[in-house]
Scaffold this active site. Structure first.
Site, PDB file in Angstrom:
ATOM      1  N   ASP A 190       9.407  -8.568 -44.288  1.00  0.00           N
ATOM      2  CA  ASP A 190       8.803  -9.212 -45.449  1.00  0.00           C
ATOM      3  C   ASP A 190       7.505  -8.464 -45.704  1.00  0.00           C
ATOM      4  O   ASP A 190       6.536  -8.615 -44.959  1.00  0.00           O
ATOM      5  CB  ASP A 190       8.549 -10.688 -45.125  1.00  0.00           C
ATOM      6  CG  ASP A 190       7.642 -11.372 -46.152  1.00  0.00           C
ATOM      7  OD1 ASP A 190       7.366 -10.776 -47.198  1.00  0.00           O
ATOM      8  OD2 ASP A 190       7.223 -12.520 -45.888  1.00  0.00           O
ATOM      9  N   LYS A 236       0.103  -4.593 -52.996  1.00  0.00           N
ATOM     10  CA  LYS A 236       1.477  -4.778 -53.481  1.00  0.00           C
ATOM     11  C   LYS A 236       1.474  -5.017 -55.000  1.00  0.00           C
ATOM     12  O   LYS A 236       2.432  -4.707 -55.694  1.00  0.00           O
ATOM     13  CB  LYS A 236       2.096  -5.970 -52.765  1.00  0.00           C
ATOM     14  CG  LYS A 236       3.523  -6.283 -53.160  1.00  0.00           C
ATOM     15  CD  LYS A 236       4.099  -7.312 -52.226  1.00  0.00           C
ATOM     16  CE  LYS A 236       5.393  -7.899 -52.700  1.00  0.00           C
ATOM     17  NZ  LYS A 236       5.855  -8.942 -51.772  1.00  0.00           N
ATOM     18  N   GLU A 278      13.081 -11.770 -52.329  1.00  0.00           N
ATOM     19  CA  GLU A 278      12.432 -12.702 -51.397  1.00  0.00           C
ATOM     20  C   GLU A 278      13.029 -14.112 -51.441  1.00  0.00           C
ATOM     21  O   GLU A 278      13.333 -14.677 -50.401  1.00  0.00           O
ATOM     22  CB  GLU A 278      10.925 -12.761 -51.681  1.00  0.00           C
ATOM     23  CG  GLU A 278      10.220 -11.512 -51.184  1.00  0.00           C
ATOM     24  CD  GLU A 278       8.843 -11.309 -51.799  1.00  0.00           C
ATOM     25  OE1 GLU A 278       8.328 -12.228 -52.469  1.00  0.00           O
ATOM     26  OE2 GLU A 278       8.293 -10.213 -51.603  1.00  0.00           O
ATOM     27  N   ASP A 282       8.531 -20.052 -54.508  1.00  0.00           N
ATOM     28  CA  ASP A 282       7.839 -19.113 -53.624  1.00  0.00           C
ATOM     29  C   ASP A 282       6.520 -18.669 -54.256  1.00  0.00           C
ATOM     30  O   ASP A 282       6.503 -17.858 -55.175  1.00  0.00           O
ATOM     31  CB  ASP A 282       8.766 -17.907 -53.392  1.00  0.00           C
ATOM     32  CG  ASP A 282       8.156 -16.869 -52.459  1.00  0.00           C
ATOM     33  OD1 ASP A 282       6.983 -17.004 -52.081  1.00  0.00           O
ATOM     34  OD2 ASP A 282       8.872 -15.903 -52.112  1.00  0.00           O
TER      35      ASP A 282
END
Ligand code: AMP
Length: 567
Positions: free
Chosen positions: A6, A68, A145, A168
């Site tokens: 992850d 990211k 994800e 999420d």
């Protein structure tokens, strides 16, 4: 060795499929989460993770987090005189996770499954894959994800379930997926998200709230980057404290002098109201895209550290009229799911039964021009061919025609995205086909898009009048896929390319309905005629789910008619 990773905005984690279960691997500090932070010093010394984060307060200019958010863009950062791309920075985190696995197991991982937000576009996915390669890891698969989280949630409680929603909210991105599990198939029905919304934004809102409460003279003594870094770090601490208390103290130390402010839950909720509002849209979009009613959701599964915020949980309870489900560990679920996927790829014991089906996370289409009512041309308009959240693999065809008299060729630029104007979408490639010179609008061109589970977009452009065909294969996730692989994938996709109208069982059903139509008059004939029109309409949609439902409806009607037959 194949590991599941992850690669998060704030934290990253690595897990393995071992002894029939996914297991997280601790880092050198014994922690399961490694901050996605990198810090450099002159002379090349490098820190990754917790140690880098510690240097954030003292060396903000040489330390970076949340990179990211920049992946897939041309941005770079310069730390202590070294310029790095977001891929380089991500690779440093990946390498550090690989080191941890090697330390724990004695074996260096060579392959990885890496998770990405469902909403990542093609460039962001490619860049993530490149980061893996820079770190010396062959990226066997990128998985979304929320799909990974759903795998972890589903595996914890095997068995079929009603659709559930995975919510999420991480440090930098927000993803919503609606997932169903049935007979070992994990099916993602729809995904939506906002890749510019996460815990970081709540930090910024908190900084905005407290900054005016602190003595300006003290803060003004700090250089701008150090001021921002200090305030952001303090905001994050305060925000975490507010997850378990009604009030918290915001505190920073400037030149040995502590500056503090009290923040109440109410004050924070007010400051974050605009962000909380933005959580609604992706939820609505996902529900709408898969035609699922909010009442039929069995669970709202929380993933991502930022879902720990009571302000978020409260908003969700209001939005869904029930409490969200917090049974999976919000920080671990994604890495555990990646390890399950790794287990699936390596034939791990106990996993034979599971398959995953996913959806196309974004709309794919071509650039076209349209003429308005006044006859004026508007160029650069996006014509969707495969709509977002269509189940993959999928194949769809659209017919276009020439725009100018005596046009000799037509060029289709291929785009991915949701905007009406192509310039706001991501360009994937271009394909040109020659056409016979005729008056405008007289030459038809068929454009077929076929998209498979591993991200191969195959485009066929055909001019029916001449039989001329051009083909282009755009490999989404795997730059290095060989010609042979592409040929094999294409072969697999050939059967998808049959128009549903021409599939044997649909042809047979239409023939049966036509016979029934001929056998009746009056109202019964009208009912059959309408059902037939609806069915052929469903076939035109080229969506297997819609076709299956329509086929079932028409078959039921014809069975009923047969059951009442006088003979
Ligand atoms: P992730 O990207 O999933 O690792 O999520 C990280 C985000 O979760 C960061 O913005 C953290 O500040 C936030 N977070 C983690 N734990 C908590 C907590 N207890 N309360 C509030 N936010 C948290």
């Amino acid at each position: 060795m194949l590991v599941g990773i992850d690669l998060g905005t704030t934290n990253s984690a690595v897990a393995l499929w071992q002894d029939g279960a996914p297991q997280l691997v601790p880092n050198a500090l014994g922690k399961m989460l490694t901050p996605s932070a990198v810090s450099l010093a002159k002379g090349g010394q490098t820190w990754v993770g917790e140690a880098a984060l510690d240097r954030m307060a003292t060396h903000p200019a040489d330390t970076v987090t949340s990179f990211k958010r920049m992946i897939g863009t041309a941005s770079t950062v310069t730390l202590a005189g070294t310029t790095l791309t977001p891929e380089d920075l991500s690779a440093m985190v990946l390498r550090s996770l690989a080191d941890d696995v090697e330390a724990a197991t004695g074996e260096r991982p060579t392959e990885a499954v890496i998770t990405v937000p469902a909403y990542f576009n093609e460039r962001q996915r490619r860049a993530t894959r490149r980061a893996g390669e820079i770190a010396g890891l062959e990226v066997r698969r990128l998985i979304n994800e929320p799909t990974a989280a759903a795998l972890a949630f589903g595996l914890a409680d095997k068995g079929d379930r009603e659709p559930f929603l995975v919510f999420d909210l991480g440090g930098g991105t927000f993803d919503v997926s609606i997932v169903e599990m049935f007979e070992g198939i994990v099916e993602v029905r729809a995904s939506a998200g906002d890749n510019r919304l996460g815990g970081d934004d709540f930090d910024a809102a908190l900084v905005k709230l407290v900054e005016p409460m602190l003595p300006a003279e003290a803060l003004d003594r700090l250089p701008a980057d150090r001021r921002r870094a200090l305030l952001t770090l303090a905001a994050e601490r305060t925000r975490r404290a507010l997850s378990t208390a009604e009030e918290a103290e915001f505190s920073v130390v400037v030149a040995g002098e502590p500056l503090t402010a009290r923040v109440t839950t109410e004050g924070f909720e007010e400051a974050a109201a605009g962000l909380v509002k933005r959580l609604r849209d992706p939820v609505i979009r996902a529900l709408r895209d898969c035609h699922i009613d909010v009442k039929s959701l069995s669970d709202i599964v929380l993933v991502g550290g930022a879902t720990r915020m009571p302000v978020v949980r409260k908003a969700l309870t209001r939005m869904f009229g029930r409490f969200p489900n917090a049974t999976v560990h919000p920080d671990h679920a994604v890495a555990l799911g990646a390890a399950i996927q790794a287990g699936l790829l390596s034939g791990g014991e106990g996993l034979e039964e599971i398959r995953i089906t996913d959806v196309a996370p974004f709309t794919l289409g071509v650039d076209t021009a349209t003429r308005d009512v006044h006859g004026r041309f508007h160029e650069g308009i996006f014509a969707p061919i495969i709509e977002r959240n269509s189940p993959v693999p999928i194949s769809r065809m659209e017919r276009f025609s020439t725009l100018a008299d005596n046009q000799r060729q037509v060029t289709f630029a291929i785009y991915q995205g949701e905007a009406r104007e192509v310039k706001k979408n991501v360009k994937l490639g271009e394909l040109t086909v020659p056409v016979p010179p005729k008056p405008a609008g007289e030459v038809a061109i068929d454009v077929r898009f076929t998209y498979d589970t591993s991200g191969l977009l195959d485009i066929d452009v055909t001019v029916p009048a001449t039989g001329t065909t051009r083909n282009l294969a755009i490999v989404d996730e795997d730059d290095r896929r060989t010609q042979k692989d592409i040929a094999e994938s294409r072969k697999r996709l050939e059967k998808l390319k049959v128009h549903p109208r021409d599939e044997a069982e649909n042809v047979a059903l239409i023939a049966r309905a036509e016979r029934a139509y001929e056998g009746f008059t009056g109202a019964a004939r009208e009912v059959i005629g309408q059902a037939l029109t609806d069915f052929t309409g469903a076939l035109e949609k080229q969506d297997p789910r819609i076709i299956a439902a329509a086929r079932e409806g028409l078959t039921r009607l014809l069975d009923e008619i047969d059951a009442h037959s006088p003979l």
